[in-house]
Design an enzyme around this catalytic site. Structure first.
Site, PDB file in Angstrom:
ATOM      1  N   GLU A   1       0.843  -1.209   0.000  1.00  0.00           N
ATOM      2  CA  GLU A   1       0.000   0.000   0.000  1.00  0.00           C
ATOM      3  C   GLU A   1       0.877   1.257   0.000  1.00  0.00           C
ATOM      4  O   GLU A   1       1.694   1.459   0.910  1.00  0.00           O
ATOM      5  CB  GLU A   1      -0.947  -0.028   1.211  1.00  0.00           C
ATOM      6  CG  GLU A   1      -1.989   1.069   1.122  1.00  0.00           C
ATOM      7  CD  GLU A   1      -3.091   0.956   2.174  1.00  0.00           C
ATOM      8  OE1 GLU A   1      -3.424  -0.161   2.596  1.00  0.00           O
ATOM      9  OE2 GLU A   1      -3.596   2.011   2.578  1.00  0.00           O
TER      10      GLU A   1
ATOM     11  N   LYS B   1      -7.879  -1.042  10.998  1.00  0.00           N
ATOM     12  CA  LYS B   1      -7.245  -1.497   9.754  1.00  0.00           C
ATOM     13  C   LYS B   1      -6.030  -0.624   9.476  1.00  0.00           C
ATOM     14  O   LYS B   1      -4.972  -1.106   9.068  1.00  0.00           O
ATOM     15  CB  LYS B   1      -8.262  -1.437   8.601  1.00  0.00           C
ATOM     16  CG  LYS B   1      -7.758  -2.058   7.305  1.00  0.00           C
ATOM     17  CD  LYS B   1      -6.982  -1.108   6.416  1.00  0.00           C
ATOM     18  CE  LYS B   1      -6.565  -1.780   5.113  1.00  0.00           C
ATOM     19  NZ  LYS B   1      -5.722  -0.890   4.275  1.00  0.00           N
TER      20      LYS B   1
ATOM     21  N   ASP C   1       4.190 -14.080  11.922  1.00  0.00           N
ATOM     22  CA  ASP C   1       2.889 -14.568  11.475  1.00  0.00           C
ATOM     23  C   ASP C   1       1.862 -13.426  11.532  1.00  0.00           C
ATOM     24  O   ASP C   1       1.344 -13.092  12.595  1.00  0.00           O
ATOM     25  CB  ASP C   1       2.487 -15.745  12.390  1.00  0.00           C
ATOM     26  CG  ASP C   1       1.182 -16.398  11.990  1.00  0.00           C
ATOM     27  OD1 ASP C   1       0.391 -15.776  11.264  1.00  0.00           O
ATOM     28  OD2 ASP C   1       0.955 -17.541  12.418  1.00  0.00           O
TER      29      ASP C   1
ATOM     30  N   HIS D   1      -2.765  10.120  -0.572  1.00  0.00           N
ATOM     31  CA  HIS D   1      -2.796   8.739  -1.057  1.00  0.00           C
ATOM     32  C   HIS D   1      -2.653   8.722  -2.580  1.00  0.00           C
ATOM     33  O   HIS D   1      -1.866   7.953  -3.129  1.00  0.00           O
ATOM     34  CB  HIS D   1      -4.119   8.105  -0.638  1.00  0.00           C
ATOM     35  CG  HIS D   1      -4.220   6.661  -0.974  1.00  0.00           C
ATOM     36  ND1 HIS D   1      -3.536   5.683  -0.274  1.00  0.00           N
ATOM     37  CD2 HIS D   1      -4.897   6.015  -1.947  1.00  0.00           C
ATOM     38  CE1 HIS D   1      -3.795   4.515  -0.805  1.00  0.00           C
ATOM     39  NE2 HIS D   1      -4.623   4.684  -1.824  1.00  0.00           N
TER      40      HIS D   1
HETATM   41  C1  MEV Z   1      -6.321   2.924   4.623  1.00  0.00           C
HETATM   42  O1  MEV Z   1      -5.546   1.800   4.265  1.00  0.00           O
HETATM   43  C2  MEV Z   1      -6.340   3.125   6.119  1.00  0.00           C
HETATM   44  C3  MEV Z   1      -7.299   4.197   6.640  1.00  0.00           C
HETATM   45  O2  MEV Z   1      -8.605   3.937   6.114  1.00  0.00           O
HETATM   46  C4  MEV Z   1      -7.277   4.131   8.132  1.00  0.00           C
HETATM   47  C5  MEV Z   1      -8.324   4.976   8.807  1.00  0.00           C
HETATM   48  O3  MEV Z   1      -9.402   5.225   8.227  1.00  0.00           O
HETATM   49  O4  MEV Z   1      -8.080   5.349   9.974  1.00  0.00           O
HETATM   50  C6  MEV Z   1      -6.897   5.561   6.142  1.00  0.00           C
END
Ligand code: MEV
Length: 425
Positions: free
Chosen positions: A86, A264, A280, A378
């Site tokens: 990513e 995430k 792992d 991004h």
């Molecule tokens: C993207 O990979 C991760 C985010 O969605 C985390 C978040 O929303 O806090 C930007």
């Protein structure tokens, strides 16, 4: 187009050499020479090692490794290798760490290095009585467990404690024994699984019941890695930014839909270091999400507050079952190089670094989301991927990426048109 597969039953596929498997696969699926060459090129993992690591090995999947800079942890500067596909993940950690650096960086700690193995006992009519029978055998249990792994004992690890719970299930009551084992610098799955399997017959004999599952729990809540950090409000863009971030956290704390995405983001950082060091990722991820639900509702793995001085304090605490020995950590040359770069002495130290990375990642995500939004940064980083997907090579990649960002259109269709223009076509 590849061939439609008539049958997935390939007798003895595992018995072939790697090149025979690649040839067979290429024939069955009509792969071209480029595909079979790709499979044969194993990058930094030799075919031989890969072939011993998993069944039916035919190749590797190379993921970029980047270095998170600016990390200062417990008064020491550390360079952190991260394996991720990513675009924005490494940059996010570098940025968060840069903004924390002048204020001292991250402070970390660990609750312990203990793993839990579970033994499931069923068919007992008197589960409460059986529970005490098992608890009374603690010293015998210690001896059985410690005899499984003399090296672990030599290194100062081994059996530490016993817990026995009676749970109600659709199959009736079950007596669940927890072996609590200090696994030192190993992630410890093999050590505790061996102990559980060795001990199970004795538990069945002492209670008259029958044992089934004997396996570690990935909810490693006796191996919690912790990191905290204070970002000075002036270093992060002022009070409005700070307050937006606090509200972003409160949102995640109260709403599982948001918490899943918030966590995430944390795992973007955590899993990248776990993977780079050959650990792992699924074990750590399972532990993280189970821990995030420990109070009955899924919530944030981090907490954010305003200090008396008005600065932003972030805290993370999560299970971190990682090791420096065992698994792919010693086997994969890239994992060995990653551990050299980290220059750390223990699995606990690695776990603490990973927790700091998770906190840094969360800081950057919340800051971007509470201010400009994440798409700007991004897409700027992603523009290089789009440029390459459109066919740009060499210097064209940077040139095209810049054009896409300037035009505010980081899209494959625009990239293809702009690349043609760039080439004067
Ligand atoms: C993207 O990979 C991760 C985010 O969605 C985390 C978040 O929303 O806090 C930007």
């Amino acid at each position: 187009m590849t061939q439609t597969l008539s049958s997935s039953r390939i007798s003895g596929f595992h018995k072939h050499s790697v090149s025979e498997r690649i040839a067979l696969l290429s024939k069955i699926m009509q792969l071209d020479a480029t595909d079979s060459d790709l499979l044969a090129n194993c990058g930094n993992l030799s075919q031989e090692v890969g072939n011993h690591m998993i069944e039916n090995f035919v190749g590797t999947m190379t993921i970029p490794v980047g270095i998170a800079t600016n990390m200062r942890i417990d008064g020491k500067d550390v360079l952190v290798p991260m394996a991720t596909e990513e675009s924005s993940v490494v940059a996010a950690v570098c940025n968060a760490a840069r903004q924390a650096y002048d204020n001292g960086g991250f402070i970390t700690s660990m609750s312990g290095a203990e793993m839990i193995a579970q033994i499931q006992l069923v068919n007992v009519t008197d589960p409460t009585h059986a529970r005490l029978c098992i608890l009374e055998k603690k010293e015998e249990i210690r001896a059985i467990c410690d005899a499984c792994d003399p090296l672990l004992i030599k290194l100062g690890g081994g059996f530490r404690d016993l817990e026995v719970r009676v749970i109600e299930t659709k199959s009736g009551p079950m007596v669940i024994t927890h072996l609590i084992v200090d696994t030192r610098d190993a992630m410890g799955a093999n050590a505790v699984n061996t102990m559980a399997e060795k001990l199970a017959p004795s538990i069945a004999q002492w209670t008259g019941g029958k044992t089934y599952l004997r396996i570690l729990s990935n909810l490693a809540d006796r191996r919690l890695a912790r990191a905290r950090c204070i970002w000075r409000t002036e270093d992060i863009g002022g009070e409005a930014v700070r307050d937006g971030m606090i509200m972003a956290y409160h949102f995640a704390e109260s709403d599982p839909y948001r918490a899943a995405t918030h966590n995430k983001g944390i795992m973007n950082g955590v899993s990248a270091v776990v993977l780079a060091t050959g650990n792992d990722t699924r074990a750590v991820e399972a532990g993280a999400h189970a821990y995030a639900s420990r109070n009955g509702r899924y919530s944030s793995l981090t907490s954010w507050e305003v200090t008396p001085e008005g600065d932003l304090a972030g805290v993370i605490e999560m299970p971190m079952a990682v090791g420096l020995v065992g698994g792919a950590t010693k086997l994969h040359p890239m994992a060995r190089a990653a551990l050299k770069i980290l220059n750390i002495a223990s699995a606990s130290e690695l776990a603490q670094v990973i927790a700091a990375v998770g906190l840094a990642q969360n800081f950057s995500a919340m800051k971007a989301l509470a201010t400009t939004g994440i798409q700007k940064g991004h897409m700027t980083l992603h523009s290089h991927n789009i440029a390459m997907m459109a066919g740009a090579v060499g210097k064209e990649v940077d040139q095209l990426a810049k054009i896409l960002v300037a035009k505010g259109g980081v899209r494959i269709d625009i990239a293809e048109k702009e690349l043609a223009l760039l080439r004067g076509e």
